[in-house]
Design an enzyme around this catalytic site. Structure first.
Site, PDB file in Angstrom:
ATOM      1  N   LYS A 142       0.830  -1.222   0.000  1.00 41.75           N
ATOM      2  CA  LYS A 142       0.000   0.000   0.000  1.00 41.75           C
ATOM      3  C   LYS A 142       0.860   1.266   0.000  1.00 41.75           C
ATOM      4  O   LYS A 142       0.607   2.191  -0.755  1.00 41.75           O
ATOM      5  CB  LYS A 142      -0.924   0.048   1.225  1.00 41.75           C
ATOM      6  N   ARG A 148      -9.136   1.505   9.559  1.00 40.28           N
ATOM      7  CA  ARG A 148      -8.735   0.134   9.849  1.00 40.28           C
ATOM      8  C   ARG A 148      -9.799  -0.604  10.667  1.00 40.28           C
ATOM      9  O   ARG A 148      -9.598  -1.772  11.014  1.00 40.28           O
ATOM     10  CB  ARG A 148      -7.441   0.147  10.650  1.00 40.28           C
ATOM     11  N   ARG A 194      11.787  -1.335  10.479  1.00 38.30           N
ATOM     12  CA  ARG A 194      10.821  -0.951  11.509  1.00 38.30           C
ATOM     13  C   ARG A 194      10.751  -2.019  12.599  1.00 38.30           C
ATOM     14  O   ARG A 194      10.769  -3.202  12.296  1.00 38.30           O
ATOM     15  CB  ARG A 194       9.428  -0.779  10.871  1.00 38.30           C
TER      16      ARG A 194
END
Ligand code: AMP
Length: 218
Positions: A15, A90, A162
């Site tokens: 995305k 979400r 991350r």
């Protein structure tokens, strides 16, 4: 009328990468809720401290906090023509709030491209992902490597992995996606807004498919 696009799909499906490309092609601002949280963490704001506790575990940040952050971002003048939302909504509560919020801006959700991939693909993508420290540009060590390892092609800042891209957290994030975010597939399908796109294709093919869905505005 402004144009609002909600990019839907599991973590690791691409995305963020696609949102950057589509934002460039359409001129719409790319709004990533995850990037906004990470910016707050970097600046050690109260919001950042709160969000970090949830993010480190792969859990969702509470709806009220997330919605108010997006509300203030969408109120900025660069969203006058619309925006490309990546990672928000979400939950169905967030989706309902977004619908209400957009009526305040005389807009609505116009397109919901839904990018798909199998769970094993997602895990492989996330574990090989490298993110740029300065602006969050995204690379993959195998599928989309930077020209120089460890260095962002766009702004030469350092690339890092991350914390929540580590194996255990990745599994939890996918689980959270399946239980809390996947209901949005039906939600937007029922509204006639959903367009499914195969996210296992090469990056350029996914972009082409997305542009075809958004054909009316690009
Ligand atoms: P992302 O960069 O989209 O993968 O998001 C990273 C993390 O930020 C997620 O795992 C959540 O902890 C948090 N987050 C991002 N967007 C949302 C959202 N819309 N609602 C709740 N939490 C979110």
């Amino acid at each position: 009328m402004p144009t609002f696009i909600v990019l839907l799909g599991p973590p690791g499906v691409g995305k963020g990468t696609q949102a950057e490309l589509i934002a460039e092609a359409t001129g719409l601002p790319h709004i990533s809720s995850g990037d906004l949280f990470r910016e707050n963490i970097k600046n050690t704001t109260e919001l950042g401290k709160l969000a970090q506790a949830y993010m480190n575990k792969g859990e969702l940040v509470p709806d009220d906090v997330t919605i108010s952050m997006i509300r203030s971002r969408l109120s900025r003048p660069d969203c006058k023509e619309g925006a490309l939302l990546d990672g928000f909504p979400r939950t169905t509560v967030q989706a309902d709030s977004l619908a209400n919020l957009l009526t305040e801006f005389n807009g609505k959700v116009n397109f919901v491209p839904y990018i798909t991939a199998s769970e094993s693909t997602l895990i492989e993508r996330l574990s090989g992902r490298w993110t740029c420290k300065a602006q969050g540009h995204i690379f993959h060590e195998k599928h989309n490597p930077p020209h120089k390892p460890g260095v962002c092609d766009f702004d030469a800042s350092e690339l890092y992995q991350r914390d929540d891209d580590k194996a255990e957290t990745v599994k939890r994030r996918i689980q959270v996606y399946l239980t809390q975010t996947a209901p949005l597939i039906t939600y937007y399908r029922q509204l006639g807004l959903l367009s499914e796109i195969d996210g296992t294709q090469p990056i350029e093919k996914v972009t082409e498919a997305l542009m075809a869905v958004l054909g009316k505005i690009a």
